[in-house]
Design a protein around this motif. Structure first.
Motif, short mmCIF file in Angstrom:
data_model
loop_
_atom_site.label_atom_id
_atom_site.label_comp_id
_atom_site.label_asym_id
_atom_site.label_seq_id
_atom_site.Cartn_x
_atom_site.Cartn_y
_atom_site.Cartn_z
N GLN A 140 -2.36 3.82 0.68
CA GLN A 140 -2.60 4.44 1.98
C GLN A 140 -1.40 5.23 2.51
N ARG A 141 -0.24 5.05 1.93
CA ARG A 141 0.95 5.73 2.43
C ARG A 141 1.83 6.13 1.27
N CYS A 142 2.41 7.34 1.38
CA CYS A 142 3.27 7.84 0.31
C CYS A 142 4.53 8.42 0.92
N ILE A 143 5.67 7.97 0.43
CA ILE A 143 6.97 8.48 0.87
C ILE A 143 7.42 9.53 -0.13
N VAL A 144 7.56 10.78 0.35
CA VAL A 144 7.80 11.93 -0.53
C VAL A 144 9.00 12.71 -0.03
N PRO A 145 9.57 13.59 -0.85
CA PRO A 145 10.67 14.45 -0.39
C PRO A 145 10.20 15.41 0.70
N ALA A 146 11.10 15.69 1.64
CA ALA A 146 10.75 16.61 2.73
C ALA A 146 10.44 18.01 2.19
N ARG B 167 0.81 -1.21 0.00
CA ARG B 167 0.00 0.00 0.00
C ARG B 167 0.85 1.26 0.00
N ASP B 168 2.15 1.13 -0.30
CA ASP B 168 3.05 2.29 -0.34
C ASP B 168 3.30 2.71 -1.78
N VAL B 169 3.47 4.01 -1.96
CA VAL B 169 3.86 4.55 -3.25
C VAL B 169 5.01 5.52 -3.01
N TYR B 170 5.95 5.60 -3.95
CA TYR B 170 7.19 6.35 -3.75
C TYR B 170 7.32 7.43 -4.83
#
Length: 456
Positions: free
Chosen positions: A420-426, A388-391
């Motif tokens: 449900q969760r996304c890892i993005v640049p700060a 459920r992660d997208v990058y």
């Protein structure tokens, strides 16, 4: 008796010389120079500018500004690639591999234009009227205003245009059409150049929207001289693999719109069908909890697309490990491997690396770097990431995660597909308001992204 003057023209790049060479000095290909007679223009002929067509220079500030008219083709995906529709008087070149569906697309679009705008003349130099009728009946493109002309003589085509006065003209294909006044075989450099020039003049003088089909070489480029692509207003490629049902329409030149847009179609028994949500097409066969897999949110023009990047990292049995990539630049993969080894301590120099973008999509933007890095680390460590992660993020050479554009559109597409969760640049997270149901995790380095992906 006057001696006939000849020259040698490369049918690959259009290079001209009066002396024969086995290898073309222009493009370096062997055996591509063909001899042709030099046509001497006569006063008042096509090579001279007639007085009726002369015009005086006008200051650019006095040129009347008018918004060009757009004609819907009946395919929203085709309209998107063309910049909003077909422009009257434009000359559009459509290329693609044999059997990819170019004629199918144009026949379906011609029927829609004929129904909405008036007569459309479909000229085919490769099929008879009966063959086109059988295909049109299968595609449900039986429109009385769609007129079929099986002809290869360009003069006959021009006479038909004068008599019918169509709103749109389709030439299938430019390599089969010939000018009787040019002493060269159909498909030669001289024929393609002259026929395209006459079609261009016809389109501009009569405000006739013209679509021409171009054959491609084994390298995937439009066959014939590069001058052909310079003369037309738009160059569109119809791409895809025969063992896949989808097709991608991509513009590489467009004087009336952007070249970043793509259109996606699905080939069915009844013809081409538009794919309005391509992310659902590229992710249905994804394996849950498998290593070496990560979902990225790419952007093609204004359209966000979620695709899966697959990586396989295995011990190499050779002194020089293999680096293979499909759908992404192999140099980008090599760069990412160097960053992972230098900044993250992953010993990858003796590992064979295979990377594939599932579905055959081509990813060129740097925003998919983070997903690529995660998929490589997942395969090397043999640890899966959450399904459920997208990058989203660009990876710099120092291991930092750099900001990307249009983050809200990418996140909106991810929420639509249930992520449900996304890892993005700060840098993006500071000004980002995540949509409901989406957890945003901001990271500054690749190591922080790995910690969130594997331990979060």
């Amino acid at each position: 008796m006057a001696k006939v003057k000849t020259r040698y023209v490369c049918h690959g790049c259009g290079y001209q010389t009066v002396k024969f060479f086995g290898r073309c000095p222009g493009c370096g290909e062997w055996g591509t120079l063909l001899e042709e007679a030099i046509e001497e223009p006569t006063p008042g002929g096509r090579g001279w500018l007639r007085p009726a067509h002369r015009s005086d220079p006008v200051p650019i500030t006095e040129v009347p500004a008018a918004c060009e008219e757009r004609w819907p083709t009946g395919f929203g995906e085709l309209d998107r690639v063309l910049g909003g529709g077909l422009v009257p008087g434009s000359l559009v070149l459509i290329g693609g591999d044999p059997g990819i569906g170019k004629s199918t697309l144009l026949l379906q679009a011609s029927a829609q234009i004929a129904q909405a705008r008036g007569p459309v003349l479909y000229v085919s130099g490769e099929e008879s009227s009966r063959q086109i009728h059988l295909r049109a009946r299968r595609l449900k493109a039986m429109e009385p205003s769609l007129l079929v002309l099986p002809e290869t003589d360009l003069s006959a085509v021009e006479r038909a245009v004068e008599r019918i006065d169509p709103r749109c003209l389709v030439i299938d294909s430019i390599q089969t059409v010939h000018d009787p006044d040019v002493s060269s075989a159909p498909g030669s450099v001289a024929q393609v150049r002259e026929c395209t020039g006459r079609l261009l003049r016809l389109a501009k003088e009569r405000e006739l929207a013209t679509l021409i089909v171009g054959h491609v070489t084994k390298e995937g480029a439009i066959a014939g001289p590069r001058l052909l692509e310079h003369m037309v207003d738009a160059v569109v490629y119809f791409e895809g693999a025969r063992h896949h049902t989808y097709r991608i329409l991509r513009a590489v030149k467009n004087r009336f719109g952007s070249t970043n847009e793509i259109g996606i179609f699905e080939m069915r028994d009844g013809g081409l069908r538009e794919v309005h949500n391509p992310s659902e097409l590229f992710l249905p066969d994804r394996q849950i909890a498998s290593t070496g897999s990560a979902v990225v949110a790419g952007l093609e023009g204004t359209r966000p697309i979620l695709v899966e990047i697959q990586a396989l990292v295995a011990d190499s049995g050779y002194a020089v490990p293999r680096r293979t990539a499909s759908g992404i630049d192999v140099q980008r993969v090599a760069l990412m491997l160097a960053v992972l080894e230098k900044r993250c301590g992953l010993y990858l120099r003796n590992q064979d690396t295979y990377v594939n973008v599932a579905g055959g999509v081509r990813l060129d933007e740097p925003a998919v770097d983070l997903g690529l890095a995660v998929s490589l680390a997942s395969s090397f460590r043999d640890r899966p990431v959450s399904p459920r992660d997208v990058y989203i993020g660009e990876v710099g050479l120092t291991g930092e995660i750099r900001t990307v554009s249009r983050m809200e559109q990418r996140l909106g597409e991810a929420v639509k597909l249930g992520f449900q969760r996304c890892i993005v640049p700060a840098g993006n997270a500071r000004e980002l308001h995540g949509p409901p149901g989406m957890e945003i995790i901001a990271v500054e380095t690749v190591e922080a992204a790995f910690k969130a992906a594997f331990e979060g």
